[in-house]
Design a protein around this motif. Sequence first.
Motif, PDB file in Angstrom:
ATOM      1  N   MET A   1       0.822  -1.214   0.000  1.00 26.19           N
ATOM      2  CA  MET A   1       0.000   0.000   0.000  1.00 26.19           C
ATOM      3  C   MET A   1       0.857   1.266   0.000  1.00 26.19           C
ATOM      4  SD  MET A   1      -2.990   1.179   2.667  1.00 26.19           S
ATOM      5  CE  MET A   1      -1.900   1.508   4.045  1.00 26.19           C
ATOM      6  N   TYR A   2       1.977   1.234   0.733  1.00 26.49           N
ATOM      7  CA  TYR A   2       2.774   2.446   0.869  1.00 26.49           C
ATOM      8  C   TYR A   2       3.582   2.773  -0.390  1.00 26.49           C
ATOM      9  CZ  TYR A   2       1.526   2.667   5.780  1.00 26.49           C
ATOM     10  OH  TYR A   2       0.823   2.784   6.947  1.00 26.49           O
ATOM     11  N   ILE A   3       3.630   1.847  -1.343  1.00 27.49           N
ATOM     12  CA  ILE A   3       4.285   2.117  -2.628  1.00 27.49           C
ATOM     13  C   ILE A   3       3.288   2.653  -3.649  1.00 27.49           C
ATOM     14  CG2 ILE A   3       3.930  -0.163  -3.684  1.00 27.49           C
ATOM     15  CD1 ILE A   3       6.774  -0.052  -4.724  1.00 27.49           C
ATOM     16  N   GLN A   4       2.062   2.844  -3.236  1.00 27.10           N
ATOM     17  CA  GLN A   4       0.982   3.252  -4.147  1.00 27.10           C
ATOM     18  C   GLN A   4       1.283   4.534  -4.928  1.00 27.10           C
ATOM     19  OE1 GLN A   4      -2.815   3.174  -2.213  1.00 27.10           O
ATOM     20  NE2 GLN A   4      -3.852   4.266  -3.845  1.00 27.10           N
ATOM     21  N   PRO A   5       1.767   5.621  -4.286  1.00 21.61           N
ATOM     22  CA  PRO A   5       2.030   6.851  -5.063  1.00 21.61           C
ATOM     23  C   PRO A   5       3.041   6.634  -6.184  1.00 21.61           C
ATOM     24  CG  PRO A   5       2.051   7.311  -2.710  1.00 21.61           C
ATOM     25  CD  PRO A   5       2.016   5.820  -2.847  1.00 21.61           C
ATOM     26  N   GLU A   6       4.115   5.892  -5.898  1.00 20.40           N
ATOM     27  CA  GLU A   6       5.131   5.643  -6.922  1.00 20.40           C
ATOM     28  C   GLU A   6       4.564   4.812  -8.066  1.00 20.40           C
ATOM     29  OE1 GLU A   6       5.615   5.382  -3.707  1.00 20.40           O
ATOM     30  OE2 GLU A   6       7.336   6.650  -3.211  1.00 20.40           O
ATOM     31  N   ILE A   7       3.744   3.806  -7.736  1.00 19.99           N
ATOM     32  CA  ILE A   7       3.131   2.980  -8.777  1.00 19.99           C
ATOM     33  C   ILE A   7       2.228   3.823  -9.672  1.00 19.99           C
ATOM     34  CG2 ILE A   7       1.453   1.136  -9.187  1.00 19.99           C
ATOM     35  CD1 ILE A   7       2.598  -0.339  -6.810  1.00 19.99           C
ATOM     36  N   ILE A   8       1.476   4.737  -9.074  1.00 15.47           N
ATOM     37  CA  ILE A   8       0.580   5.601  -9.851  1.00 15.47           C
ATOM     38  C   ILE A   8       1.377   6.454 -10.836  1.00 15.47           C
ATOM     39  CG2 ILE A   8      -1.021   7.562  -9.708  1.00 15.47           C
ATOM     40  CD1 ILE A   8      -1.983   6.399  -7.024  1.00 15.47           C
ATOM     41  N   VAL A   9       2.499   7.025 -10.380  1.00 18.85           N
ATOM     42  CA  VAL A   9       3.312   7.870 -11.255  1.00 18.85           C
ATOM     43  C   VAL A   9       3.934   7.046 -12.380  1.00 18.85           C
ATOM     44  CG1 VAL A   9       5.305   9.417 -11.362  1.00 18.85           C
ATOM     45  CG2 VAL A   9       3.780   9.511  -9.396  1.00 18.85           C
ATOM     46  N   VAL A  10       4.420   5.835 -12.062  1.00 19.65           N
ATOM     47  CA  VAL A  10       5.023   4.977 -13.094  1.00 19.65           C
ATOM     48  C   VAL A  10       3.972   4.564 -14.130  1.00 19.65           C
ATOM     49  CG1 VAL A  10       6.063   2.718 -13.524  1.00 19.65           C
ATOM     50  CG2 VAL A  10       6.881   4.118 -11.635  1.00 19.65           C
ATOM     51  N   VAL A  11       2.784   4.180 -13.664  1.00 19.93           N
ATOM     52  CA  VAL A  11       1.700   3.796 -14.585  1.00 19.93           C
ATOM     53  C   VAL A  11       1.325   4.982 -15.467  1.00 19.93           C
ATOM     54  CG1 VAL A  11      -0.729   3.135 -14.719  1.00 19.93           C
ATOM     55  CG2 VAL A  11       0.798   1.949 -13.134  1.00 19.93           C
ATOM     56  N   THR A  12       1.261   6.164 -14.890  1.00 17.26           N
ATOM     57  CA  THR A  12       0.952   7.372 -15.671  1.00 17.26           C
ATOM     58  C   THR A  12       2.019   7.613 -16.732  1.00 17.26           C
ATOM     59  OG1 THR A  12      -0.116   8.355 -13.721  1.00 17.26           O
ATOM     60  CG2 THR A  12       0.447   9.834 -15.530  1.00 17.26           C
ATOM     61  N   ALA A  13       3.287   7.409 -16.370  1.00 19.90           N
ATOM     62  CA  ALA A  13       4.379   7.615 -17.328  1.00 19.90           C
ATOM     63  C   ALA A  13       4.248   6.675 -18.525  1.00 19.90           C
ATOM     64  CB  ALA A  13       5.728   7.403 -16.634  1.00 19.90           C
ATOM     65  N   PHE A  14       3.980   5.398 -18.251  1.00 16.50           N
ATOM     66  CA  PHE A  14       3.837   4.448 -19.358  1.00 16.50           C
ATOM     67  C   PHE A  14       2.564   4.706 -20.161  1.00 16.50           C
ATOM     68  CE2 PHE A  14       6.934   1.808 -16.965  1.00 16.50           C
ATOM     69  CZ  PHE A  14       7.831   1.606 -17.992  1.00 16.50           C
ATOM     70  N   ALA A  15       1.500   5.170 -19.482  1.00 14.18           N
ATOM     71  CA  ALA A  15       0.254   5.484 -20.199  1.00 14.18           C
ATOM     72  C   ALA A  15       0.474   6.637 -21.171  1.00 14.18           C
ATOM     73  CB  ALA A  15      -0.841   5.830 -19.193  1.00 14.18           C
ATOM     74  N   VAL A  16       1.166   7.678 -20.712  1.00 16.67           N
ATOM     75  CA  VAL A  16       1.431   8.838 -21.569  1.00 16.67           C
ATOM     76  C   VAL A  16       2.339   8.440 -22.733  1.00 16.67           C
ATOM     77  CG1 VAL A  16       2.582  11.084 -21.633  1.00 16.67           C
ATOM     78  CG2 VAL A  16       1.049  10.544 -19.745  1.00 16.67           C
ATOM     79  N   LEU A  17       3.353   7.625 -22.437  1.00 14.06           N
ATOM     80  CA  LEU A  17       4.258   7.184 -23.506  1.00 14.06           C
ATOM     81  C   LEU A  17       3.515   6.317 -24.527  1.00 14.06           C
ATOM     82  CD1 LEU A  17       7.185   7.283 -24.467  1.00 14.06           C
ATOM     83  CD2 LEU A  17       7.619   5.203 -23.134  1.00 14.06           C
ATOM     84  N   GLY A  18       2.602   5.452 -24.047  1.00 16.83           N
ATOM     85  CA  GLY A  18       1.803   4.638 -24.961  1.00 16.83           C
ATOM     86  C   GLY A  18       0.895   5.481 -25.833  1.00 16.83           C
ATOM     87  N   MET A  19       0.308   6.538 -25.248  1.00 14.93           N
ATOM     88  CA  MET A  19      -0.534   7.448 -26.034  1.00 14.93           C
ATOM     89  C   MET A  19       0.282   8.131 -27.127  1.00 14.93           C
ATOM     90  SD  MET A  19      -2.743   9.109 -22.904  1.00 14.93           S
ATOM     91  CE  MET A  19      -3.762  10.177 -23.919  1.00 14.93           C
ATOM     92  N   GLU A  20       1.510   8.503 -26.799  1.00 19.45           N
ATOM     93  CA  GLU A  20       2.376   9.151 -27.790  1.00 19.45           C
ATOM     94  C   GLU A  20       2.704   8.197 -28.941  1.00 19.45           C
ATOM     95  OE1 GLU A  20       4.853  12.270 -29.351  1.00 19.45           O
ATOM     96  OE2 GLU A  20       3.354  12.286 -27.742  1.00 19.45           O
ATOM     97  N   MET A  21       2.839   6.926 -28.626  1.00 21.48           N
ATOM     98  CA  MET A  21       3.228   5.944 -29.635  1.00 21.48           C
ATOM     99  C   MET A  21       2.064   5.520 -30.525  1.00 21.48           C
ATOM    100  SD  MET A  21       5.669   3.549 -27.253  1.00 21.48           S
ATOM    101  CE  MET A  21       5.879   2.282 -28.514  1.00 21.48           C
ATOM    102  N   PHE A  22       0.870   5.380 -29.945  1.00 18.07           N
ATOM    103  CA  PHE A  22      -0.224   4.719 -30.667  1.00 18.07           C
ATOM    104  C   PHE A  22      -1.384   5.632 -31.069  1.00 18.07           C
ATOM    105  CE2 PHE A  22       1.675   1.336 -27.961  1.00 18.07           C
ATOM    106  CZ  PHE A  22       2.216   0.582 -28.983  1.00 18.07           C
ATOM    107  N   LEU A  23      -1.504   6.811 -30.441  1.00 12.72           N
ATOM    108  CA  LEU A  23      -2.611   7.696 -30.807  1.00 12.72           C
ATOM    109  C   LEU A  23      -2.229   8.560 -32.000  1.00 12.72           C
ATOM    110  CD1 LEU A  23      -4.087   9.014 -27.423  1.00 12.72           C
ATOM    111  CD2 LEU A  23      -4.983   7.215 -28.903  1.00 12.72           C
TER     112      LEU A  23
END
Length: 480
Positions: free
Chosen positions: A1-23
């Motif tokens: 649970m205490y790693i939650q903020p870092e996981i959210i930021v990492v997931v956001t980073a990959f989501a944004v990078l995926g949008m750049e690649m595929f949208l």
Amino acid sequence: MYIQPEIIVVVTAFAVLGMEMFLPPRHRVLETPVCLLGLSTALASVVYLMIQGDGNFLDGQFLFDGVAGWFKVSFLLAGLLTVLLSADLLNGRFKIVAGQDRELIHRGEFYTVVLFNLVGSMFLISATNLINLYVCLELATIPLFALVAWRRNDPLSCEAGLKYIILGATLSAVVLFGLGLLYGLSGSVDLFTMGDNLSFGPATKLAIAMVVVGVGFKLTLVPFHMWAADVYRGAPLPVAAYLSVASKAAGLAFMFQLFYRVLGNVLLDVSMAVAVLAAVTMTLGNLVAVVQTNVKRFMAFSAISQAGYLIMGFLAPDGAPSMVYYMLVYVVTNMVVFGVLVFYLNETGREEIEDYRGLSRTNPWIALVLMLGLFSLAGIPPLSGFVGKFFLFSVASKAGFHWLVAVAAVNSTISLYYYLRIVRQMYIEPGFENDPPLRASVSIVTALGVSTVLMVVLGIVPFFYETIYEQTHNWIASSH
């Protein structure tokens, strides 16, 4: 649970990078709101975990506590405001001026680099292992090299990136050498065990000096400040804004981990060296800022002087709350000032101090916000900058360094003079002929609104400092 903020930021980073690649290109504008949503969620998660209490994650390799929470709040606020300030340049909303390459390209990659830099900083303050600490420091440093040199066709940006990476790599090696000595002297990589095994001998002094040299580069302490003016001048202005707060916060987090968890027993033995370093840093930063004409270089030397005030908290073991509070104040205050500078440069292409003349007549609210930000940096009550400096000065006074308090007071007066240079241009000097009112975008208005409210509230609502004080003292007690 205490790693939650870092996981959210990492997931956001990959989501944004995926949008750049595929949208398709017309849909990539959605990357900005996705990035803002991810950072806001991570910030809410940090606040929730602070309410829940302390904990650890990854089998005790990282800790979450009150101090880690407040540092992560500072990091995420810096990231959020940077995303807002960079939106116009990434969307192509700026005035084109001949001979200037001010466009930011590759929105998705830009946000991804910022987010991974944030993750490194967030892990840094939670690390309990020397190896993790150094790796996180590098993750909080290396992405900044790329951000500074983001404009590949701009000679100033490329020059700034080259200078930054050469100095940064060299001083990272110096830090690693110092950490290696500490490991050899203590026989452990666990921060808590290292502190119990170390004695204040010549080798320990050498190790401390090496670490301070390397971290002094990130904090822009004199004489390790030589990169700041050129890097701020050449970097894209939103990157300079992020660099001014994120680099300092990461450097301070690293020093917190070492000075309080590893070297807590010898902190008082190096207090005179810290006092001299603080005095020299604030004095040189302020004196050189007086003669600057470019706002980027002006803010670079302002940042150097602020670092001098910041490290006054290391003069006494109970100075930690003052530094955590001032770091939070500095993040929002510096972002207020940089927000106006970004807006004005985007709309006019001007970046000299004299170019701000008459701004109060064309955009009175923008001029007022900039004036409040500058006054907060100078330490004018009742703004939060005054409260932060008051607590830092109190630490130096209680530690017996009354001469340093006098030096800091004189330097604050000098800083007020050069901050008033911009105020004079805005309110007294005649403006440019036929200059129309400038219209701020939603992202700029949001960034300025949020940071200005926080800057004022942090200075007049005692809850924030009282909470930081209590949690930081508990953190120091648990570090020994």
